[in-house]
Design an enzyme around this catalytic site. Structure first.
Site, PDB file in Angstrom:
ATOM      1  N   TYR A 238     -37.634 -32.139 -41.364  1.00 56.70           N
ATOM      2  CA  TYR A 238     -39.202 -32.117 -40.930  1.00 56.70           C
ATOM      3  C   TYR A 238     -39.304 -30.430 -41.410  1.00 56.70           C
ATOM      4  O   TYR A 238     -38.425 -29.844 -41.893  1.00 56.70           O
ATOM      5  CB  TYR A 238     -39.430 -32.052 -39.482  1.00 56.70           C
ATOM      6  N   HIS A 286     -33.836 -27.406 -42.347  1.00 55.23           N
ATOM      7  CA  HIS A 286     -35.023 -27.223 -43.029  1.00 55.23           C
ATOM      8  C   HIS A 286     -34.760 -26.940 -44.621  1.00 55.23           C
ATOM      9  O   HIS A 286     -33.515 -26.651 -44.951  1.00 55.23           O
ATOM     10  CB  HIS A 286     -35.550 -25.738 -42.772  1.00 55.23           C
TER      11      HIS A 286
END
Ligand SMILES: *[C@@H]1O[C@H](CO)[C@@H](O)[C@H](O)[C@H]1NC(C)=O
Ligand SMILES: *[C@@H]1O[C@H](CO)[C@@H](O)[C@H](O)[C@H]1NC(C)=O
Ligand SMILES: *[C@@H]1O[C@H](CO)[C@@H](O)[C@H](O)[C@H]1NC(C)=O
Length: 310
Positions: A238, A286
């Site tokens: 995400y 990330h």
């Protein structure tokens, strides 16, 4: 024709032309989405693929989350509870907090300039502080401190983007912008501002938070999915909080100025308030460098101004 009639006709024509010009001018102002010379929401083919102007950044009492978006969202942090629990929690949330956010899209009469301030070590010795403090909206994230770092990061914060595990107390004039990753995060918001939150998470969570209740905003889970799908092409699990804050700014601001993103000059991904011990800190789940490449490209296309630091 006598002289008076001619003068009268002439004046009538002048008046008509003036009115016509005004209408045309107004029309042309209205086609410009904001009052800046160039607005960040103006189109070019590459960013049009990323941008969906109808994506709603904030949760509101009217925002509907599709079941599809919910099932994406619920896997982010292993949410076990179902959609009806989510909906009920959202309803409770808006009994406590403003039902819709006060910050919306571009306005024709105004040029809203926003600084988005990340937490990168490249802010050290940047002397950006006074520059950052000039903007109307100053968005910071998580524990990005200002006290003691004013010279490089500025003093004002109008919006702070955070999640329960990264939460810090805010002053009375700062908007708390919650990024929810699970239903418990919405419950946390309600409890931490009233009776206290005593649940558990993957790391310790503040049981109480100081913030102005009237300024609370919650990021729409559908917006998180949109950032992941459309901006990051599903790369990584995400988007990082920093990247979400940046896309948020592109949606709510007319001009965006970006500070404190990316590695420092030695290639380390540390925070400006830390002294680095581990020389090769990585960015975890990330997609850090991919996000960074997009920011650089947005800067090339003049969608934002990127201050790359020191
Ligand atoms: C843009 O967002 C709206 C609202 O979420 C959605 O209905 C629409 O399908 C999206 N458009 C594209 C091209 O993804
Ligand atoms: C959702 O979960 C609640 C609480 O666990 C349960 O009572 C309810 O029946 C569930 N609803 C659906 C549609 O599965
Ligand atoms: C915070 O702001 C509210 C109004 O927004 C005001 O009523 C309250 O007194 C303020 N509190 C402090 C500590 O300044």
């Amino acid at each position: 024709m006598n002289f008076k009639v001619r003068v009268f006709t002439f004046l009538l024509c002048v008046a008509f032309i003036c009115v016509l010009l005004r209408v045309l001018c107004r029309f042309s102002i209205h086609t410009n989405p904001c009052a800046c010379e160039k607005c960040s929401s103006e189109d070019d083919p590459w960013s049009m693929q990323l941008f969906n102007k109808s994506a709603e950044p904030f949760l509101s009492s009217k925002a509907d989350l599709s079941e599809d978006a919910f099932s994406w969202w619920k896997h982010l942090q292993d949410e076990r509870r179902n959609f009806s629990v989510y909906s009920k929690t959202v309803n409770n949330l808006f009994e406590m907090f403003p039902p819709s956010p006060d910050l919306t899209g571009p306005s024709p009469g105004y040029c809203r300039k926003c600084a988005v301030v990340g937490n990168s070590g490249n802010l050290k010795k940047s002397y950006y502080g006074p520059l950052i403090d000039l903007y109307d909206v100053i968005i910071r994230m998580n524990g990005g401190v200002t006290k003691g770092y004013e010279r490089d990061v500025g003093t004002r914060t109008t919006h702070r983007v955070m999640y329960p595990e990264s939460a810090v107390d805010l002053d009375n004039t700062t908007h708390l912008v919650l990024v929810p990753f699970k239903i418990q995060d919405l419950e946390w918001l309600m409890k931490a501002m009233t009776t206290g939150f005593f649940g558990e998470s993957y790391m310790p969570v503040k049981s109480n938070i100081k913030a102005n209740k009237d300024l609370v905003m919650v990021i729409n889970p559908a917006f998180m999915k949109y950032v992941h799908d459309s901006w990051l092409e599903n790369k990584g699990r995400y988007p990082s909080t920093g990247f979400m804050a940046l896309v948020l700014a592109l949606h709510i601001c007319d001009k965006v100025y970006v500070f404190g993103y990316g590695a420092d000059k030695d290639g380390n991904w540390n925070h400006y308030w830390e002294n680095l011990e581990d020389q090769n800190l990585k960015t975890g789940v990330h997609p850090g460098t991919h996000e960074y490449d997009i920011i650089k490209k947005l800067a090339e296309k003049q969608k934002l101004t990127f201050y790359t630091g020191w």
